[in-house]
Design a protein around this motif. Structure first.
Motif, PDB file in Angstrom:
ATOM      1  N   ALA A 190       0.823  -1.217   0.000  1.00 25.14           N
ATOM      2  CA  ALA A 190       0.000   0.000   0.000  1.00 25.14           C
ATOM      3  C   ALA A 190       0.856   1.267   0.000  1.00 25.14           C
ATOM      4  O   ALA A 190       0.432   2.313  -0.476  1.00 25.14           O
ATOM      5  CB  ALA A 190      -0.932  -0.006   1.211  1.00 25.14           C
ATOM      6  N   ARG A 191       2.075   1.170   0.534  1.00 23.25           N
ATOM      7  CA  ARG A 191       2.923   2.369   0.643  1.00 23.25           C
ATOM      8  C   ARG A 191       3.796   2.594  -0.581  1.00 23.25           C
ATOM      9  O   ARG A 191       4.393   3.663  -0.734  1.00 23.25           O
ATOM     10  CB  ARG A 191       3.840   2.247   1.871  1.00 23.25           C
ATOM     11  N   LEU A 192       3.929   1.542  -1.421  1.00 23.26           N
ATOM     12  CA  LEU A 192       4.931   1.598  -2.478  1.00 23.26           C
ATOM     13  C   LEU A 192       4.765   2.817  -3.395  1.00 23.26           C
ATOM     14  O   LEU A 192       5.736   3.507  -3.709  1.00 23.26           O
ATOM     15  CB  LEU A 192       4.899   0.293  -3.298  1.00 23.26           C
ATOM     16  N   GLY A 193       3.534   3.092  -3.821  1.00 25.87           N
ATOM     17  CA  GLY A 193       3.283   4.217  -4.731  1.00 25.87           C
ATOM     18  C   GLY A 193       3.753   5.534  -4.141  1.00 25.87           C
ATOM     19  O   GLY A 193       4.376   6.348  -4.820  1.00 25.87           O
ATOM     20  N   GLN A 194       3.489   5.713  -2.861  1.00 25.70           N
ATOM     21  CA  GLN A 194       3.863   6.978  -2.211  1.00 25.70           C
ATOM     22  C   GLN A 194       5.383   7.111  -2.082  1.00 25.70           C
ATOM     23  O   GLN A 194       5.941   8.186  -2.289  1.00 25.70           O
ATOM     24  CB  GLN A 194       3.197   7.052  -0.836  1.00 25.70           C
ATOM     25  N   VAL A 195       6.026   5.998  -1.754  1.00 28.24           N
ATOM     26  CA  VAL A 195       7.489   6.031  -1.627  1.00 28.24           C
ATOM     27  C   VAL A 195       8.134   6.301  -2.996  1.00 28.24           C
ATOM     28  O   VAL A 195       9.087   7.074  -3.114  1.00 28.24           O
ATOM     29  CB  VAL A 195       8.004   4.708  -0.996  1.00 28.24           C
ATOM     30  N   GLN A 196       7.572   5.693  -4.036  1.00 28.86           N
ATOM     31  CA  GLN A 196       8.067   5.960  -5.401  1.00 28.86           C
ATOM     32  C   GLN A 196       7.899   7.433  -5.769  1.00 28.86           C
ATOM     33  O   GLN A 196       8.755   8.031  -6.401  1.00 28.86           O
ATOM     34  CB  GLN A 196       7.295   5.119  -6.417  1.00 28.86           C
ATOM     35  N   GLU A 197       6.767   7.992  -5.367  1.00 28.60           N
ATOM     36  CA  GLU A 197       6.496   9.397  -5.693  1.00 28.60           C
ATOM     37  C   GLU A 197       7.491  10.316  -4.981  1.00 28.60           C
ATOM     38  O   GLU A 197       7.974  11.300  -5.555  1.00 28.60           O
ATOM     39  CB  GLU A 197       5.045   9.740  -5.312  1.00 28.60           C
ATOM     40  N   ILE A 198       7.825   9.991  -3.754  1.00 27.51           N
ATOM     41  CA  ILE A 198       8.825  10.775  -3.015  1.00 27.51           C
ATOM     42  C   ILE A 198      10.168  10.712  -3.740  1.00 27.51           C
ATOM     43  O   ILE A 198      10.831  11.735  -3.981  1.00 27.51           O
ATOM     44  CB  ILE A 198       8.968  10.245  -1.568  1.00 27.51           C
ATOM     45  N   PHE A 199      10.574   9.500  -4.124  1.00 28.13           N
ATOM     46  CA  PHE A 199      11.852   9.294  -4.815  1.00 28.13           C
ATOM     47  C   PHE A 199      11.866  10.068  -6.137  1.00 28.13           C
ATOM     48  O   PHE A 199      12.842  10.762  -6.450  1.00 28.13           O
ATOM     49  CB  PHE A 199      12.031   7.783  -5.039  1.00 28.13           C
TER      50      PHE A 199
END
Ligand code: HMH
Length: 221
Positions: A190-199
């Protein structure tokens, strides 16, 4: 594939625009106008002050001593090594540490550093390290790619050699390993998309930072 490779794959266009930015190519070729490099270096000193704070925030956000030590290692590398490079290079143009600290922050510097700090304040250690990763790991990759073209009278020799050197490469390798361990503990689907967006956002802000240097040289002409 570690988490860094996964993030890079997922955001490849932004990553490539950062590490292969025209500023980087001209830096490597030695054709970068000195005005561009000077503006970049002055702003980068101000960037590093905020970046040190971001690593201090990572200590504060840590729940284990091991995490604290990782952040402390990066913080030490910034305060005790990396900022000295900037002071040394700027001294050649008659700029002192005080001059650097008195300089006004460019909007690109404010945007990038405050974004990273906000990721840490609003998120956890994984969010913060995802925002920090393009910086540390990216510079190590860029310098490693440029190092083979170094020759004795390359105008940016010291900069490239420092970031390609063992000490900085070690800092980046540690940061990469730490990010992977944080992902094992905290990353959920569930967090992957948000972490990718931060990166991805951090990569875009890195590219904007290079662009700031190039634009300043264009204005000077
Ligand atoms: C803008 C920027 N990104 C990354 C690094 C590497 O620490 C740096 N010094 N400056």
């Amino acid at each position: 594939m570690d988490i860094f490779d996964r993030l890079r794959q997922a955001t490849l266009a932004d990553w490539t625009a950062y590490v292969e930015h025209p500023f980087v190519r001209e830096l490597g070729a030695g054709t970068l106008p000195q005005a561009a490099f000077r503006t970049y270096l002055e702003q980068d000193y101000l960037f590093l002050i905020q970046f040190a704070r971001a690593n201090a925030l990572a200590i504060y956000k840590s729940r284990t001593l091991a995490d604290m030590r990782e952040a402390k290692g990066t913080l030490g590398a910034i305060l005790d090594d990396e900022m000295h490079l900037h002071v040394r290079l700027c001294a050649r143009w008659g700029m002192t540490r005080d001059d650097l600290e008195r300089a006004a922050e460019h909007p690109a510097t404010v945007a990038y550093t405050r974004f990273v700090l906000d990721c840490g304040q609003s998120g956890d250690l994984l969010d913060l390290n995802a925002a920090l990763a393009p910086c540390v790991i990216g510079y190590a990759e860029i310098a490693r790619a440029l190092a083979p073209s170094l020759h004795d009278d390359h105008p940016y020799r010291e900069w490239i050699a420092d970031y390609a050197g063992e000490a900085y490469q070690g800092v980046a390798a540690r940061a990469r390993g730490h990010l992977d361990r944080l992902a094992e503990r905290y990353l959920t689907p569930a967090r992957l998309g948000q972490v990718q967006e931060i990166f991805a956002t951090a990569c875009r802000l890195e590219a904007d930072f290079w662009q700031m240097g190039l634009d300043s040289a264009r204005r000077a002409h």
